[in-house]
Design a protein around this motif. Sequence first.
Motif, PDB file in Angstrom:
ATOM      1  N   ASP A 163      -5.826  10.644  -6.572  1.00 23.67           N
ATOM      2  CA  ASP A 163      -6.563  11.573  -5.722  1.00 23.67           C
ATOM      3  C   ASP A 163      -7.882  10.921  -5.320  1.00 23.67           C
ATOM      4  OD1 ASP A 163      -4.763  13.910  -5.972  1.00 23.67           O
ATOM      5  OD2 ASP A 163      -5.377  13.855  -8.071  1.00 23.67           O
ATOM      6  N   VAL A 164      -8.337  11.209  -4.123  1.00 26.30           N
ATOM      7  CA  VAL A 164      -9.606  10.635  -3.665  1.00 26.30           C
ATOM      8  C   VAL A 164     -10.794  11.238  -4.415  1.00 26.30           C
ATOM      9  CG1 VAL A 164     -11.140  10.352  -1.683  1.00 26.30           C
ATOM     10  CG2 VAL A 164      -8.671  10.024  -1.413  1.00 26.30           C
ATOM     11  N   ASN A 188       1.458  -2.553  -8.696  1.00 30.67           N
ATOM     12  CA  ASN A 188       2.425  -2.583  -9.794  1.00 30.67           C
ATOM     13  C   ASN A 188       3.056  -1.227 -10.065  1.00 30.67           C
ATOM     14  OD1 ASN A 188       2.168  -5.338 -10.366  1.00 30.67           O
ATOM     15  ND2 ASN A 188       0.343  -4.979 -11.617  1.00 30.67           N
ATOM     16  N   LEU A 189       2.579  -0.192  -9.376  1.00 36.48           N
ATOM     17  CA  LEU A 189       3.173   1.138  -9.499  1.00 36.48           C
ATOM     18  C   LEU A 189       4.129   1.449  -8.347  1.00 36.48           C
ATOM     19  CD1 LEU A 189       0.012   3.062 -10.692  1.00 36.48           C
ATOM     20  CD2 LEU A 189       2.000   2.431 -12.066  1.00 36.48           C
ATOM     21  N   TYR A 190       4.217   0.562  -7.367  1.00 31.71           N
ATOM     22  CA  TYR A 190       5.186   0.678  -6.269  1.00 31.71           C
ATOM     23  C   TYR A 190       5.087   2.051  -5.580  1.00 31.71           C
ATOM     24  CZ  TYR A 190       7.030  -3.517  -8.478  1.00 31.71           C
ATOM     25  OH  TYR A 190       7.161  -4.777  -9.016  1.00 31.71           O
ATOM     26  N   PRO A 191       3.965   2.295  -4.879  1.00 36.62           N
ATOM     27  CA  PRO A 191       3.810   3.596  -4.214  1.00 36.62           C
ATOM     28  C   PRO A 191       4.868   3.815  -3.138  1.00 36.62           C
ATOM     29  CG  PRO A 191       1.718   2.413  -4.338  1.00 36.62           C
ATOM     30  CD  PRO A 191       2.779   1.443  -4.730  1.00 36.62           C
ATOM     31  N   GLY A 192       5.252   5.086  -2.983  1.00 37.23           N
ATOM     32  CA  GLY A 192       6.186   5.481  -1.941  1.00 37.23           C
ATOM     33  C   GLY A 192       5.485   5.664  -0.608  1.00 37.23           C
ATOM     34  N   PRO A 193       6.134   6.340   0.335  1.00 35.40           N
ATOM     35  CA  PRO A 193       5.577   6.481   1.688  1.00 35.40           C
ATOM     36  C   PRO A 193       4.244   7.233   1.692  1.00 35.40           C
ATOM     37  CG  PRO A 193       7.892   7.133   1.620  1.00 35.40           C
ATOM     38  CD  PRO A 193       7.470   6.962   0.211  1.00 35.40           C
ATOM     39  N   LEU A 194       3.436   6.925   2.704  1.00 33.79           N
ATOM     40  CA  LEU A 194       2.195   7.668   2.911  1.00 33.79           C
ATOM     41  C   LEU A 194       2.444   9.021   3.557  1.00 33.79           C
ATOM     42  CD1 LEU A 194      -0.420   5.078   4.287  1.00 33.79           C
ATOM     43  CD2 LEU A 194      -0.668   6.488   2.245  1.00 33.79           C
ATOM     44  N   PRO A 198       6.056  14.152  -1.979  1.00 34.97           N
ATOM     45  CA  PRO A 198       6.394  15.444  -2.590  1.00 34.97           C
ATOM     46  C   PRO A 198       5.268  16.463  -2.544  1.00 34.97           C
ATOM     47  CG  PRO A 198       7.141  13.631  -3.982  1.00 34.97           C
ATOM     48  CD  PRO A 198       6.262  13.029  -2.917  1.00 34.97           C
ATOM     49  N   ALA A 199       4.013  16.004  -2.515  1.00 35.52           N
ATOM     50  CA  ALA A 199       2.912  16.971  -2.578  1.00 35.52           C
ATOM     51  C   ALA A 199       1.659  16.482  -1.871  1.00 35.52           C
ATOM     52  CB  ALA A 199       2.592  17.300  -4.032  1.00 35.52           C
ATOM     53  N   GLY A 200       1.816  15.676  -0.837  1.00 32.25           N
ATOM     54  CA  GLY A 200       0.668  15.282  -0.037  1.00 32.25           C
ATOM     55  C   GLY A 200       0.015  13.971  -0.417  1.00 32.25           C
ATOM     56  N   ARG A 201       0.365  13.398  -1.564  1.00 29.87           N
ATOM     57  CA  ARG A 201      -0.179  12.112  -1.987  1.00 29.87           C
ATOM     58  C   ARG A 201       0.971  11.141  -2.224  1.00 29.87           C
ATOM     59  NH1 ARG A 201      -4.736  10.810  -0.770  1.00 29.87           N
ATOM     60  NH2 ARG A 201      -4.862   9.324  -2.488  1.00 29.87           N
ATOM     61  N   PRO A 202       0.814   9.851  -1.886  1.00 32.91           N
ATOM     62  CA  PRO A 202       1.859   8.881  -2.222  1.00 32.91           C
ATOM     63  C   PRO A 202       2.067   8.846  -3.737  1.00 32.91           C
ATOM     64  CG  PRO A 202       0.219   7.925  -0.746  1.00 32.91           C
ATOM     65  CD  PRO A 202      -0.328   9.235  -1.194  1.00 32.91           C
ATOM     66  N   VAL A 203       3.319   8.727  -4.147  1.00 32.02           N
ATOM     67  CA  VAL A 203       3.638   8.717  -5.576  1.00 32.02           C
ATOM     68  C   VAL A 203       4.329   7.415  -5.952  1.00 32.02           C
ATOM     69  CG1 VAL A 203       3.864  11.232  -5.629  1.00 32.02           C
ATOM     70  CG2 VAL A 203       5.911   9.825  -5.292  1.00 32.02           C
ATOM     71  N   TRP A 244      -4.698   6.412 -11.048  1.00 30.30           N
ATOM     72  CA  TRP A 244      -3.340   6.927 -10.976  1.00 30.30           C
ATOM     73  C   TRP A 244      -3.023   7.721 -12.245  1.00 30.30           C
ATOM     74  CZ3 TRP A 244       0.195   6.050  -6.905  1.00 30.30           C
ATOM     75  CH2 TRP A 244      -0.328   5.273  -5.860  1.00 30.30           C
ATOM     76  N   HIS A 245      -2.319   8.843 -12.088  1.00 27.86           N
ATOM     77  CA  HIS A 245      -1.995   9.665 -13.249  1.00 27.86           C
ATOM     78  C   HIS A 245      -0.616  10.303 -13.088  1.00 27.86           C
ATOM     79  CE1 HIS A 245      -4.585  11.803 -10.394  1.00 27.86           C
ATOM     80  NE2 HIS A 245      -3.993  12.943 -10.735  1.00 27.86           N
ATOM     81  N   HIS A 246       0.186  10.090 -14.098  1.00 27.59           N
ATOM     82  CA  HIS A 246       1.495  10.730 -14.240  1.00 27.59           C
ATOM     83  C   HIS A 246       1.289  11.939 -15.151  1.00 27.59           C
ATOM     84  CE1 HIS A 246       5.378  11.283 -16.394  1.00 27.59           C
ATOM     85  NE2 HIS A 246       5.924  10.904 -15.271  1.00 27.59           N
ATOM     86  N   VAL A 247       1.776  13.114 -14.725  1.00 25.25           N
ATOM     87  CA  VAL A 247       1.459  14.353 -15.443  1.00 25.25           C
ATOM     88  C   VAL A 247       2.738  15.063 -15.839  1.00 25.25           C
ATOM     89  CG1 VAL A 247       0.126  16.487 -15.398  1.00 25.25           C
ATOM     90  CG2 VAL A 247      -0.591  14.557 -13.965  1.00 25.25           C
TER      91      VAL A 247
END
Length: 341
Positions: A163-164, A188-194, A198-203, A244-247
Amino acid sequence: MADTAAILAGLPKVAERTLDMGGLAEALSGAQQPFVVRGLAADWPLVKAGLAGPAELRDYLVGHARDRKFPVNIGQPGGGDRLFYNAAMDVNFRMAQGALDAILDGIIANADKRDAPVIYLSSLDVEAYFSGFGAANPMPLGQRQPITSVWIGNRTRIAAHNDVPDNLAVCAAGKRRFILFPPAQMANLYPGPLDNTPAGRPVSMVDLRDPDLDAYPGFAAALDHALVADLEPGDAIHIPSLWWHHVEGLSPFNVLVNYWWRDVPVYLGHPEDALYHAILAIRDLPAAARERWREQFEHYVFSGGEPATAHLPDAAQGVLAPLTADTAGQIKAKLLRGLSR
């Protein structure tokens, strides 16, 4: 595939700080590393309702709910707890609306079902969806005026994202696990599309429960920098900007309250707008042109600006000087004129 249990067991924990609410605002100023505060919100009525049981938690939330429909994300029965993409890169859940009491009744009714669908109310604006909630469960953040959100659901996994704004997240009911990665580990986390998220942020495309190191080999390096925090009701975690945070929501009924803010003047632009503009204007240029623009950005932006102004009289610096509300407005007007062409 990697051994998830071994991965988690080997991760260092997020640092803990001993604070009360009176010292929180100062502790957050300039904090560049994440930290956990145990029991920060232990006295909240919301936390106490959660500890009393699911029925009491449900009644507390419904008692503060405004008379309106609540948006909710619903997964497929037996589809697991991960809110993510399907094979076609569409989200693997549907969005609906309903009365909060009925949604929470669904969470409670599915508590003991192995194939329970994900039921997740995400990022509900506190003032828009609840009355008296913030006053009853206060979080003094000094002069900051945060966006305050509530997240309610059953067992869920949210892919690593950033998150910004800076973030203070309070585990109000149930248990939460955060796995954090510093901003430098983004690749190294291989972000998905911009633009399809799923919820407004690349994952991150990596499944932390079952990471495929053949497909995502750099993730092994990201794990060398990862931190973990397991939160109990009343605990809070500070997540600095762009970490980056995985929840994971680990309980059958979880509630999280979070606060987002930026410690910058309100007249400054949003960095992500600049990112999109750079994709539009620079990314697809020939390589040599991109390198020339890299030098421009280093000189005017990432250097902090001093090389661009050290040789100029103060009166001649214009927008190269530290921005004010007026000069920021000049830049915004110029950008609007350019984008309207």
